[in-house]
Enzyme design. Structure first.
Site, PDB file in Angstrom:
ATOM      1  N   GLY A  93      -2.725  -4.679  -0.311  1.00 26.58           N
ATOM      2  CA  GLY A  93      -2.079  -4.251  -1.555  1.00 26.58           C
ATOM      3  C   GLY A  93      -1.849  -2.760  -1.537  1.00 26.58           C
ATOM      4  O   GLY A  93      -1.143  -2.241  -0.674  1.00 26.58           O
ATOM      5  N   ILE A  99     -11.862  -4.117  -0.355  1.00 28.08           N
ATOM      6  CA  ILE A  99     -11.331  -3.171   0.626  1.00 28.08           C
ATOM      7  C   ILE A  99     -10.593  -2.066  -0.128  1.00 28.08           C
ATOM      8  O   ILE A  99      -9.603  -2.318  -0.807  1.00 28.08           O
ATOM      9  CB  ILE A  99     -10.382  -3.859   1.627  1.00 28.08           C
ATOM     10  N   LYS A 122       8.106  16.482 -11.060  1.00 27.95           N
ATOM     11  CA  LYS A 122       7.985  17.392  -9.924  1.00 27.95           C
ATOM     12  C   LYS A 122       9.351  17.935  -9.544  1.00 27.95           C
ATOM     13  O   LYS A 122      10.296  17.173  -9.306  1.00 27.95           O
ATOM     14  CB  LYS A 122       7.356  16.647  -8.736  1.00 27.95           C
TER      15      LYS A 122
END
Length: 500
Positions: A13, A43, A79
């Protein structure tokens, strides 16, 4: 007759896995192909890809994300560029700003006119002609709107966001288009006699078969490398940083509309402001600095209170020899790693996905398509590699062993050719639509201290007095445009504030 793909499994994922799933779910919603994501909550993901470049707007538009909702849900900010502090020399800084620099005239790039006048002492600093740079300095932001020839019509921007929240948001989008998620860890990979991957067997004994597999398992590269042995090209000799220590910190001021990359003794440190916290990370070379000293440097250069213990990430900059091998495609960290100096990690995921759509296979992929895909991805990685090396190699710093190594190391021929051409006459050729255009190369080359001997001869088409007046006019328009912009914090508060 060719048989269509009936099932694709995405292993992993995180940002790359769910970007892939969201795109496939949207594009294949009317295609008889099942999309399954297998991931384990046990994980962890690297999750430091919190800064992006303007191309991500194309991806968000592709999958139909509403921008204000996206910013709210990911606690994001905007940004306008990257500030490079202490890279050329200690005490010096410059911006790699998004969008336009000045205004091109008579088919000649503005920076050639600027170079000519700057060499005569008749031009202001480059920032004075660059809306994004001035807006960064003053912490201003707004989206572009139809303002005629004003720079306000062409504001280029990207985002900072929480990578974990972004993955969660994308998962909702993907599942809304029928993508199925399965929780579990892979214990075994089975293969067909020809070497193609047949199935993934989970620790609970479940077996999941598919026609095609996309490896988003991160640095583990469980399918593309551990199973298919695609190989890896190591660029450590050119980009010696191989570790990062990262930690979030509390906000101490209103968020900036730019990423900061501050050079350190053996690498550099990022600062990425979000609505609820600041992302920080110290990227360094373990050959020149110990893990202990790296963490100390990180802590000493964080303004606010640490919100979590620093986390160590080890990596080797480089790329997979084959991104697509047999019936497996590597996306994200499984395909390669480029340090986040120019915020390209998620862009490379985006490129991998878009090119995969261009070569979307039947059940039996065509080898010529696979070869062309790999060649195109190889080009993307190597050209970004050259741009990153530029930041380290073109410097006046010789104050530490790390910087002496970077300044004196050999570099790829492709980069040396770009440097030599720029030194001669300020020209920069963008080859085959590589990611960073001539403006990006110019801003970084000049910012790092590289000075050309000349400029494009066509910059002489205007008499000096007329050219000086034109530059003064551009400077006034840019200044007026920046004055019109609200503060970054005000814009967020009025359009897309995250819930506390």
């Amino acid at each position: 007759m060719h048989s269509p793909l009936k099932k694709i499994i995405i292993l992993g994922g995180g940002s790359s896995g769910w970007m892939t799933a969201a795109a496939l779910g949207k594009i294949l919603k009317n295609h008889p192909c099942e999309i399954q994501v297998i991931e384990s909550e046990d994980i962890g993901t690297v999750g430091v890809g919190e800064a992006t470049i303007p191309q991500i707007l194309l991806f968000n538009d592709l999958i139909g994300l509403d921008e204000d909702t996206f910013i709210k849900r990911t606690k994001g900010t905007f940004k306008l560029g990257i500030q490079f502090k202490d890279w050329r020399k200690v005490g010096h800084s410059y911006y790699h700003a998004f969008g336009e620099v000045g205004k091109n005239m008579e088919g000649v790039h503005f920076y050639h006119y600027w170079l000519k006048m700057r060499q005569q002492g008749k031009a202001a600093p480059l920032d004075e002609y660059t809306l994004s740079s001035l807006a960064c300095n003053e912490k201003r932001f707004m989206r572009p709107f139809d303002a005629g020839n004003s720079p306000l019509s062409n504001i280029a921007y990207a985002f900072h966001f929480d990578a974990g929240l972004y993955a969660k948001f994308l998962r909702e989008s993907a599942e809304g288009h029928g993508v199925v998620r399965t929780e579990g860890k892979v214990s075994q990979v089975t293969q067909h006699p020809n070497g193609d991957i047949r199935s993934l067997i989970l620790e609970n004994g479940e077996e999941h078969q598919a026609d095609f597999f996309i490896d988003c398992s991160g640095f583990r590269a469980l399918l593309i490398e551990q199973t298919l042995k695609a190989g890896y090209e190591d660029w450590h000799h050119w980009l010696p940083c191989d570790r990062a220590v990262a930690a979030p910190s509390a906000l101490t001021e209103e968020p900036w509309p730019f990423t900061r990359a501050a050079a350190q003794q053996a690498g550099w440190q990022w600062r990425i402001p979000l609505q609820h916290r600041v992302g920080n990370g110290h990227v360094y070379s373990s050959e020149f600095m110990s893990d202990h000293d790296a963490e100390r440097t990180l802590r000493e250069n964080i303004d606010g209170e640490l919100l979590a213990d620093p986390r160590l990430i080890k990596f080797v900059t480089g790329k997979r020899n084959k991104f697509w091998h047999k019936n497996c495609l590597a996306v994200g960290l499984a395909g390669g790693f480029m340090e986040p100096l120019e915020s390209t990690s998620l862009h490379l995921v985006q490129v991998a996905i878009s090119k995969f759509f261009s070569f979307f296979p039947f059940q039996t992929p065509t080898q010529s398509d696979i070869d062309e895909y790999n060649a195109q991805m190889d080009f993307e990685f190597t050209r970004i590699r050259d741009f990153l090396i530029l930041h380290y190699h073109v410097t006046e710093r010789e104050d530490t062993p790390f910087w002496r190594y970077c300044k004196n190391m050999s570099i790829p021929d492709t980069l040396q050719e770009k440097i030599d051409q720029f030194k001669a006459n300020g020209r920069i050729n963008r080859f085959n639509n590589e990611l960073f255009n001539d403006l990006s190369w110019f801003e970084v080359m000049y910012g790092q201290g590289l000075r050309p001997e000349g400029y494009n001869a066509l910059a002489d088409i205007f008499p000096d007095d007329e050219l000086a007046k034109r530059l003064e006019g551009i400077q006034r328009v840019v200044r007026k445009s920046v004055d019109y912009m609200p503060s970054h914090a005000e814009f967020i508060a009025n359009t897309c504030p995250a819930k506390p």
